[in-house]
Design an enzyme around this catalytic site. Sequence first.
Site, PDB file in Angstrom:
ATOM      1  N   ASN A  37      46.681  49.151  46.392  1.00 45.51           N
ATOM      2  CA  ASN A  37      47.506  49.112  45.186  1.00 45.51           C
ATOM      3  C   ASN A  37      48.741  48.224  45.324  1.00 45.51           C
ATOM      4  O   ASN A  37      49.334  47.827  44.320  1.00 45.51           O
ATOM      5  CB  ASN A  37      47.957  50.523  44.789  1.00 45.51           C
ATOM      6  CG  ASN A  37      46.845  51.376  44.220  1.00 45.51           C
ATOM      7  OD1 ASN A  37      46.884  52.603  44.290  1.00 45.51           O
ATOM      8  ND2 ASN A  37      45.822  50.735  43.644  1.00 45.51           N
TER       9      ASN A  37
ATOM     10  N   ASP B 210      41.538  58.273  38.840  1.00 46.10           N
ATOM     11  CA  ASP B 210      41.252  56.904  38.421  1.00 46.10           C
ATOM     12  C   ASP B 210      41.112  56.822  36.901  1.00 46.10           C
ATOM     13  O   ASP B 210      40.589  57.740  36.270  1.00 46.10           O
ATOM     14  CB  ASP B 210      39.948  56.440  39.085  1.00 46.10           C
ATOM     15  CG  ASP B 210      39.727  54.947  38.955  1.00 46.10           C
ATOM     16  OD1 ASP B 210      40.701  54.206  38.730  1.00 46.10           O
ATOM     17  OD2 ASP B 210      38.563  54.521  39.076  1.00 46.10           O
TER      18      ASP B 210
END
Length: 264
Positions: free
Chosen positions: A83, A35
Amino acid sequence: MPLHSTHSFTELTEDDLFSQLDQDALPRHVAVIMDGNGRWASHRGLPRIAGHREGLVAVREVLNTFYWLGIPIVTLYAFSQENWNRPQAEIDLLMTLLEEFLLQERPTFHERKARFFPIGLLHELPASTQELVRTIARETEHFTDRTVVVALSYGGRSEIVEAANRVIDDIQCGKVSGPVHETQFEQYLSTAGLPDPDLLIRTSGEARISNFLLWQIAYSELYFTKTLWPDFRRREMLLALLDYQTRDRRFGRLSHGVSPQNRL
């Protein structure tokens, strides 16, 4: 849990960090939530795709570090089901980067006898990406020395639901008789045959799981670092492993030599 609990190690050189590692106590399976690519780019006034490109450099270094240390299994959270909600232009660039990365790393998988093991709803990937992912998986499926699991269009909840539906189908077909026990159920998960992660690492300062390997990380050690993924290199990995080696993994049991009356 504190973000870095390896304060005593942070001033050491990379060589010194390596010397502190107990080679007999390394995790067998490490999972990583990568991340911070977008924030890394934003902090530098760059487009988000620059962060994703630099993130792939970090992926290579981390995979090299696992190979160097002899850790046999790594699972990377590359693209979640959530996503897909990103702008289509960014998704298209991410899929292009994924294909470029796999084509570049394809010879390395063979050289290192590493199995490429994709998990997730692969049918949701673009046709060209899906074909490449499945081809490399087939080419390397016979390797047993090490495994690189890559989660693509993956969600932990949907994985469990899909597994449950397959169990129901097999019960209705008479292939399985209920009740189904945990060890049986695990065989319906996408990670069937793999040991659960010993260590889960998340970068960028976020301290959450984000729907990743919800079943498999029940007893994993969790390590959260403020380092953004593109900056997570060998040194950061060594810090995470040293922190892991300070943990007392009891799996619900008492520590060795501690009597029940002396432990809350």
